[in-house]
Every structure is written in structure tokens, then in C-alpha cells.
Design a protein around this motif. Structure first.
Motif, short mmCIF file in Angstrom:
data_model
loop_
_atom_site.label_atom_id
_atom_site.label_comp_id
_atom_site.label_asym_id
_atom_site.label_seq_id
_atom_site.Cartn_x
_atom_site.Cartn_y
_atom_site.Cartn_z
N VAL A 105 17.74 241.79 52.67
CA VAL A 105 18.40 240.60 52.13
C VAL A 105 17.56 239.37 52.44
O VAL A 105 17.42 238.96 53.59
N LEU A 106 17.00 238.77 51.39
CA LEU A 106 16.20 237.56 51.49
C LEU A 106 16.32 236.79 50.18
O LEU A 106 16.62 237.38 49.14
N PRO A 107 16.06 235.49 50.20
CA PRO A 107 16.10 234.71 48.95
C PRO A 107 15.04 235.16 47.95
O PRO A 107 13.99 235.71 48.33
N THR A 108 15.31 234.89 46.68
CA THR A 108 14.33 235.18 45.63
C THR A 108 12.96 234.56 45.92
O THR A 108 11.93 235.24 45.79
N PRO A 109 12.87 233.26 46.30
CA PRO A 109 11.55 232.69 46.57
C PRO A 109 10.84 233.36 47.74
O PRO A 109 9.60 233.35 47.80
N ALA A 110 11.59 233.95 48.66
CA ALA A 110 10.96 234.69 49.75
C ALA A 110 10.24 235.92 49.22
O ALA A 110 9.12 236.23 49.64
N ILE A 111 10.86 236.62 48.28
CA ILE A 111 10.23 237.81 47.71
C ILE A 111 8.98 237.42 46.90
O ILE A 111 7.96 238.11 46.95
N ALA A 112 9.08 236.31 46.17
CA ALA A 112 7.89 235.83 45.45
C ALA A 112 6.77 235.51 46.43
O ALA A 112 5.61 235.89 46.21
N GLY A 153 3.00 236.64 43.09
CA GLY A 153 4.38 236.18 43.12
C GLY A 153 4.81 235.42 41.89
O GLY A 153 5.79 234.66 41.94
N HIS A 154 4.12 235.61 40.78
CA HIS A 154 4.43 234.87 39.56
C HIS A 154 5.45 235.62 38.70
O HIS A 154 5.41 236.85 38.60
N LYS A 155 6.34 234.85 38.06
CA LYS A 155 7.26 235.46 37.11
C LYS A 155 6.49 236.01 35.92
O LYS A 155 5.38 235.55 35.61
N LEU A 198 4.60 223.32 43.49
CA LEU A 198 3.63 224.34 43.12
C LEU A 198 2.63 224.64 44.23
O LEU A 198 2.15 225.77 44.33
N GLU A 199 2.35 223.67 45.08
CA GLU A 199 1.40 223.93 46.16
C GLU A 199 1.94 224.96 47.14
O GLU A 199 1.19 225.65 47.81
N HIS A 200 3.26 225.09 47.20
CA HIS A 200 3.87 225.93 48.22
C HIS A 200 4.66 227.11 47.67
O HIS A 200 5.16 227.92 48.46
N GLY A 201 4.82 227.21 46.37
CA GLY A 201 5.60 228.32 45.85
C GLY A 201 5.45 228.48 44.36
O GLY A 201 5.01 227.56 43.66
N THR A 202 5.81 229.66 43.88
CA THR A 202 5.68 229.98 42.46
C THR A 202 7.02 229.98 41.75
O THR A 202 7.09 230.30 40.56
N THR A 203 8.07 229.63 42.46
CA THR A 203 9.40 229.60 41.86
C THR A 203 10.24 228.55 42.57
O THR A 203 9.82 228.02 43.60
#
Length: 448
Positions: A80-87, A120-122, A334-339
Motif C-alpha cells: 500500500v503506497l500512493p500512486t506517485p510513489a509507484i511512479a 515512471g511515465h504514464k 516535473l523536476e521531482h515527479g512524473t505525476t
């Protein structure tokens, strides 16, 4: 048969629309599309899999992992983790793909599948269509040592929290905050990150039991957070949705701070620090006109996209823009995440409060929200909403009367047989009146 993938993965009623069989078959197709030759070659492809706490995620994530492993992919089960964590973890672990089981802000009976490519991109529309075409097709199954392995990935949560604190390193000592975790995927990591940053944290909606996700809690039900912030004398509150890819906020007075206001606050802060690429913010056409007016005053250009964080992200990646998002609270740095990342957004917002020495309601005052009314018109030919001459003439008349004190937006729903009429004006009464009159024109002109 309609398109399998919607605007954010595959979503529906768990065990009816989203079945174990579909999850398994779809995961096999994803493995074949994204794993490339490594699925059956020398170097084994890998995947990171996570879920939100809803009960159906237990059997659906098992099916996803079974499908991937049966196709020769090694699986890291992040739990169990947030969506952005999985990305993020898909990128950090150099995995060829990632999978998240969540229906976001939907009620507990629903569930969904989101997939990520390497980095980690959609997935782009054309890749989703190729995956859909592979579902149910014949394939050669690996055997023996060729099958994938499923490994627990308990370090994933720690890696993600380290990432958040590195991305937003400012201290929050002296700040009291209430966090509504929606009984969702950020129920543990969200509050813990804020504690590590030095904040005093009160938690509501932080006791997931598999059945209560988004149940009168989280970013779609802010009333309990508003009450808690006032009663506990907190400086602010933040609310996540079920998979914590969005965040809304509440100021010390109990006032709501929506995604547009959050983007405005962060855009001004980044602009002042010279961190806002090309002095540009990316938002959707649904963002309030007040945001556009505020950004113009602050010297920030706004690029608008179609509704959906994936379209915001596409625009950001095409030009390297650093900040974008939606009124609903999806904010992408964007510098820190893809979602969109609700926890990171909340951290950045709280740090702006602390570093500026200003209350959240003062910071949110950078923009004035114009009254906005949205009317959903059913039983019409939605595909003609932007081409019918009578409808366009009515819209033109309203736009002329509003001038620069409002705007009109007509669009068709991407998921329902609905035409949406949105009007902003300088008063609630004018917005409602114009929206109702235009909706009536749409009904009369486009009735099925």
C-alpha cells in the motif's frame, strides 16, 4: 466495444468490470508490450506493483503480479503506497514498468489499474491501444527458471519518503497541520513525512480498513477537515484522495484552498526563486479565470491544456515546464515527479507558509476565484456541442455580454454521454443564469 483505457487507466466496479481475469490478462499484455525482448531474453524485465487499501486491491494486485510473473517479469511488491510513489519507485529501481491498483477518489466498490513505463511515465494513448490489442492473444509461456519472481519490497515506503524530503527540504518546525488521508494510500507515509519535517501533525481519515477509503473523507469531503482545523487551532490542513495523487487545503479559518489557488501560491514562490521554467504555469481549460488574471499580474504565463493531468504532463514535458496541474488538486512538479503527488504538493505548500511567515489565507489571496457554475446536460448529442451553429451563436452572445468579467466553456465528457456547460462570471447569480440558459439551448438543439 469502446476503448479499454480511459483518461487515467482502466477503472470500474471491482469484480464486475475490473475482474481478476482482466487484471491478469492485461498485465500479461503490458509485460509483452513494455518488457521488450528482455521478457524472454537474458536480462529479466522487472516491475514495481502497488495498491491503495481498498479490499478488492488485495486480490487484484495478486492477479496483476501473477500475470507479470507468468510472462517472465520479476515483480517488486511495494504494498500500500500512493500512486506517485509507484511512479517514483519504477524510476528509482530502473524497472521496465510499474502498476498501481486504485480507483483514486472513487468510492470503495470501484477499483482500477494504472500502468507506468520505464522512468515512471504514464502510457501514451498509442501504447495503451497496443496493449489492448494484445489482451487475450496467444503467447509462448516461459517455464522453469524463465518465470518471474515476486519479491516483497518493504523498502519502497522509506525510499519514497526520502525522495519527498529531498524534493522539499524546508523545515516545518512550529507548524501545526491537520492531515486528512482519506483512509487511503497515504495514511502512513503522509503524516510521517510531515513529522520528519518538524511539523506537529493531527491526523483524520488515517485508519484504512479496506472498506472506508474516501468514505466521507479526503479531498472530495473537506467539511471534516475544515472543522478539525478550526477546533484544533491548526495553521492549516491538507486533504488527499484515495491514492494521494491530489491535494486540496484548508486555511486556519476553515476556508477551502483549491488546486488553482495552490498552483498560484507555488507558481509565485517558484517565480520569485527563479525556479519557474520560462515563467510558465501549465493548467487545464477548467482552471478558474481568476488564476489566469492573477498570473498575468505576477508576470507568469499560463499554458492551457485539455482536462486531465496526462495532458498537463504532456505539455510540461514537451517544453520542460516545471509546474502544472488541475483545479482538482493534481499538481505536478516535473523536476521531482512524473505525476501529480499530493504529499509533495502539501509539503511544498506548507513550506511556503513557514518560509514566508504568512498565513495560508493571505497567500491564497494572490488570486480571486470567480464564481463558477458547471451544468451537465444529458440526453444530447455531445459530439455536436462545439459545432452546432445555434449553440455557438448562444455562446457568442453570452461571451459578448460577459466581456472580460467571465468566460464560457462547452465540452463533451470523455467518460459519459454528457455535454458540460461551464460559465464563470463576476457574480454567482450571473454565472448560474447564463449556465442555465446555455444548457437549455444545448438541450433543445442537440436532443437525441
Amino acid at each position: 466495444m469502446g476503448r479499454l483505457f480511459g483518461t487515467d487507466g482502466v477503472r470500474g466496479l471491482a469484480n464486475k468490470d475490473i475482474t481478476a481475469e482482466l487484471a491478469l490478462d492485461l498485465s500479461v499484455a503490458v509485460a509483452h508490450e513494455l518488457g521488450g525482448q528482455s521478457v524472454f531474453g537474458g536480462a529479466r524485465a522487472s516491475a514495481v506493483v502497488g495498491r491503495d487499501p481498498r479490499a478488492s486491491g488485495e486480490f487484484l494486485s495478486a492477479a496483476v503480479m501473477a500475470g507479470l510473473a507468468s510472462a517472465g517479469v520479476d515483480v517488486l511488491d511495494a504494498g500500500v503506497l500512493p500512486t506517485p510513489a509507484i511512479a517514483y519507485l519504477t524510476k528509482r529501481m530502473n524497472a521496465e514498468m510499474g502498476a498501481m491498483l486504485s480507483a483514486s477518489h472513487n468510492a470503495m466498490p470501484d477499483n482500477g489499474l494504472k500502468f507506468f513505463a520505464s522512468g515512471g511515465h504514464k502510457l501514451a494513448d498509442e501504447i495503451e491501444d497496443r496493449i489492448s490489442g494484445r489482451v487475450g492473444s496467444d503467447w509462448d509461456r516461459p517455464t522453469g527458471a524463465g518465470v518471474g519472481r515476486i519479491l516483497p519490497f518493504g523498502r519502497g515506503a522509506e525510499f519514497y519518503m526520502e525522495h519527498l524530503l529531498q524534493a522539499a527540504p524546508g523545515r516545518l518546525d512550529g507548524l501545526r497541520i491537520v492531515i486528512d488521508a482519506a483512509h487511503g494510500a497515504a495514511s502512513e507515509v503522509g503524516p510521517e513525512v510531515f513529522r520528519r519535517a518538524g511539523a506537529t501533525v493531527d491526523v483524520i481519515g488515517g485508519d484504512p480498513n479496506g472498506l472506508n477509503i474516501n468514505d466521507d473523507a479526503g479531498s472530495t469531503h473537506l467539511d471534516k477537515l475544515q472543522e478539525a482545523v478550526r477546533l484544533r487551532g491548526a495553521d492549516m490542513g491538507v486533504a488527499f484522495d484515495g491514492d494521494a495523487d491530489r491535494c486540496l487545503a484548508v486555511d486556519a479559518r476553515g476556508g477551502q484552498v483549491d488546486g488553482d489557488q495552490i498552483m498560484a501560491i507555488l507558481a509565485v514562490a517558484m517565480h520569485e526563486r527563479g525556479e519557474l521554467q520560462d515563467d510558465t504555469l501549465v493548467a487545464t481549460v477548467m482552471s478558474n479565470l481568476g488564476l489566469l488574471q492573477a498570473m498575468e499580474r505576477e508576470g507568469v504565463h499560463v499554458v492551457q491544456t485539455a482536462v486531465g493531468d496526462r495532458y498537463v504532463l504532456e505539455a510540461m514535458r514537451s517544453r520542460g515546464y516545471s509546474l502544472g496541474g488541475e483545479q482538482s488538486g493534481h499538481v505536478i512538479m516535473l523536476e521531482h515527479g512524473t505525476t501529480g503527488d499530493g504529499v509533495l504538493t502539501a509539503l511544498a505548500l506548507a513550506q511556503r507558509v513557514v518560509s514566508s511567515g504568512r498565513a495560508l489565507h493571505e497567500l491564497a489571496g494572490v488570486m480571486t476565484r470567480l464564481p463558477q457554475v458547471l451544468v451537465n446536460v444529458r440526453g444530447v448529442d455531445k459530439d455536436r456541442v462545439d459545432s452546432d451553429e445555434g449553440v455557438l451563436a448562444a455562446v457568442g452572445q453570452v461571451e459578448q455580454e460577459l466581456g472580460d468579467q467571465g468566460r464560457v466553456l462547452l465540452r463533451k465528457s470523455g467518460t459519459e454521454a454528457v455535454a458540460r456547460v461551464m460559465v464563470e462570471a463576476d457574480s454567482q447569480e450571473r454565472a448560474q443564469g447564463y449556465a442555465d440558459s446555455l444548457a437549455q439551448v444545448v438541450r433543445e438543439r442537440l436532443a437525441l
